[in-house]
Design an enzyme around this catalytic site. Structure first.
Site, mmCIF file in Angstrom:
data_model
loop_
_atom_site.group_PDB
_atom_site.id
_atom_site.type_symbol
_atom_site.label_atom_id
_atom_site.label_comp_id
_atom_site.label_asym_id
_atom_site.label_seq_id
_atom_site.Cartn_x
_atom_site.Cartn_y
_atom_site.Cartn_z
ATOM 1 C CB SER A 140 -0.900 0.008 1.233
ATOM 2 O OG SER A 140 -1.527 1.268 1.399
ATOM 3 C CE1 TYR A 153 -4.072 -2.115 4.871
ATOM 4 C CE2 TYR A 153 -3.284 0.116 4.448
ATOM 5 C CZ TYR A 153 -3.743 -1.100 3.985
ATOM 6 O OH TYR A 153 -3.882 -1.307 2.636
ATOM 7 C CE LYS A 157 -2.091 -4.696 2.564
ATOM 8 N NZ LYS A 157 -2.236 -5.798 1.587
#
Length: 201
Positions: A140, A153, A157
């Protein structure tokens, strides 16, 4: 004779997270380029919706929770030999750093990092990715830009990037398998819509 450089005819591609979002579109695009696609996801009705949208034949859908070792093994066995893996399965859970919980962190790491890494390890060890094949991890853009309330998060990633780089050096020259990590920006998917709803509440 004209050769289509984008054709995937004769190729078998495994796509995880294919029940929605980026994974669904990757599966559809691969099938449109004549690949035989094995799709996986946790939501059977939505996975079947994806399967129904795939051009061509020979496709398969495997319902699996990739955080479970038995499900990873079952998916790997069903996929058999593949020319490519697209790791699109992932989750996003937002929250300020001060509210991080161990459960929240474990869930993000299990789905976004451990699952694709362990599935890849199993398939590479068993030589299920053929020479000349490709492994793609979906990371991401959040790993680069530090947006608010996405710290864990982004961390889950971000871990994929050095893992992919190291794997590429281990199997690239020896097995002729390419390994890449893509960091897409915001993409209109059901997951992003749910996040936007959470932010507005």
């Amino acid at each position: 004779m004209t050769v289509d450089p984008f054709s995937l005819a004769g190729k078998r591609i495994l796509v995880t997270g294919a029940s929605s979002g980026i994974g669904r579109q990757v599966a559809i695009s691969c099938a449109s380029m004549q690949a035989e696609v094995v799709i996986s996801g946790r939501d059977e009705p939505r996975l079947q919706e994806t399967l129904a949208q795939l051009d061509g034949g020979g496709h398969a859908a495997v319902v699996a929770d990739l955080t479970a070792a038995a499900d990873r093994a079952r998916l790997a066995d069903a996929a058999d030999k593949v020319h490519g893996i697209a790791h699109c399965a992932g989750i996003s859970a937002i929250g300020p750093f001060r509210m991080i919980s161990e459960k929240h962190l474990d869930e993000l790491l299990d789905v976004n990092f451990r699952s694709p890494v362990l599935l890849t390890q199993r398939m590479v060890a068993k030589k299920q990715v053929v020479a000349g094949g490709s492994i793609v991890f979906i990371s991401s853009s959040a790993v680069h830009i530090g947006t608010p309330v996405t710290s864990m998060y982004a961390a889950s990633k971000a871990a994929l990037i050095p893992a992919a780089r190291s794997l590429a050096t281990e199997i690239g020259a020896r097995q002729q398998i390419r390994v890449n990590c893509i960091t897409p920006g915001y993409t209109r998917t059901p997951m992003l819509d749910r996040l936007n709803q959470c932010r507005s509440q």
